[in-house]
Enzyme design. Sequence first.
Site, PDB file in Angstrom:
ATOM      1  N   LYS A   1       0.841  -1.191   0.000  1.00 40.23           N
ATOM      2  CA  LYS A   1       0.000   0.000   0.000  1.00 40.23           C
ATOM      3  C   LYS A   1       0.877   1.242   0.000  1.00 40.23           C
ATOM      4  CE  LYS A   1      -1.776  -1.619   3.711  1.00 40.23           C
ATOM      5  NZ  LYS A   1      -2.523  -2.026   4.910  1.00 40.23           N
TER       6      LYS A   1
ATOM      7  N   THR B   1      -7.888   9.348   7.776  1.00 37.31           N
ATOM      8  CA  THR B   1      -7.345   8.135   7.155  1.00 37.31           C
ATOM      9  C   THR B   1      -7.014   7.039   8.173  1.00 37.31           C
ATOM     10  OG1 THR B   1      -5.110   9.051   7.238  1.00 37.31           O
ATOM     11  CG2 THR B   1      -6.387   9.420   5.212  1.00 37.31           C
TER      12      THR B   1
ATOM     13  N   GLY C   1      -7.111   3.915  10.222  1.00 37.23           N
ATOM     14  CA  GLY C   1      -7.841   2.656  10.093  1.00 37.23           C
ATOM     15  C   GLY C   1      -8.113   2.217   8.666  1.00 37.23           C
ATOM     16  N   THR C   2      -7.664   2.992   7.692  1.00 37.09           N
ATOM     17  CA  THR C   2      -7.959   2.622   6.306  1.00 37.09           C
ATOM     18  C   THR C   2      -7.233   1.350   5.880  1.00 37.09           C
ATOM     19  OG1 THR C   2      -6.282   4.199   5.547  1.00 37.09           O
ATOM     20  CG2 THR C   2      -8.574   4.926   5.494  1.00 37.09           C
ATOM     21  N   GLY C   3      -6.026   1.117   6.389  1.00 36.78           N
ATOM     22  CA  GLY C   3      -5.304  -0.103   6.026  1.00 36.78           C
ATOM     23  C   GLY C   3      -5.998  -1.347   6.536  1.00 36.78           C
ATOM     24  N   CYS C   4      -6.440  -1.309   7.780  1.00 34.80           N
ATOM     25  CA  CYS C   4      -7.163  -2.446   8.361  1.00 34.80           C
ATOM     26  C   CYS C   4      -8.499  -2.664   7.644  1.00 34.80           C
ATOM     27  CB  CYS C   4      -7.420  -2.210   9.843  1.00 34.80           C
ATOM     28  SG  CYS C   4      -5.923  -2.015  10.818  1.00 34.80           S
TER      29      CYS C   4
END
Length: 170
Positions: A92, A125, A127-130
């Site tokens: 990412k 943004t 928590g967007t990866g989880c």
Amino acid sequence: PDIVSTVAQAIDRHGLQRVVFDPVMVATSGAKLIDDPAITVLVAEMFPRAMLITPNLDEAALLVGRPLATPQDMALAAAELLARGARAVLLKGGHLAGDTVTDLLLVPGVEPLWMQAPRIPTANTHGTGCTLSSAIAAHLALGLVLPEAVQLAREFVRAALKAGASVKTG
């Protein structure tokens, strides 16, 4: 490390095939959240069991031991993570500078899939990866193939970012 081994054993015991592993190892502040022995266990236990690992740039940099600042750096790091046992890597690139967000899906024997989209201007943004990893897992559970699951999950997260871009809380 004991927890990681327990999770790895559960994956094996239940024959789970569509595991998405998001290696949350670096805080938004840049602080390392995990020590080197634990990283070694994560790589050994989770990389070969997960269908996909989803590190962000900071996590991938920690795993490969060097900073990542360009798409070329991303490509080299993703290939190195495959060489270290990952079955597929979604690197990412949201932390890269610029107005475009670039992500890379690398699967052995398949052309790299570079996905780019305009950056959504927002401070929301966290928590967007989880969320992305969870959305990928949900799409895989529905039977979608990996590239389609990744692309639909990215669209889902982008829609959420757009919808909440101007929200102010706390």
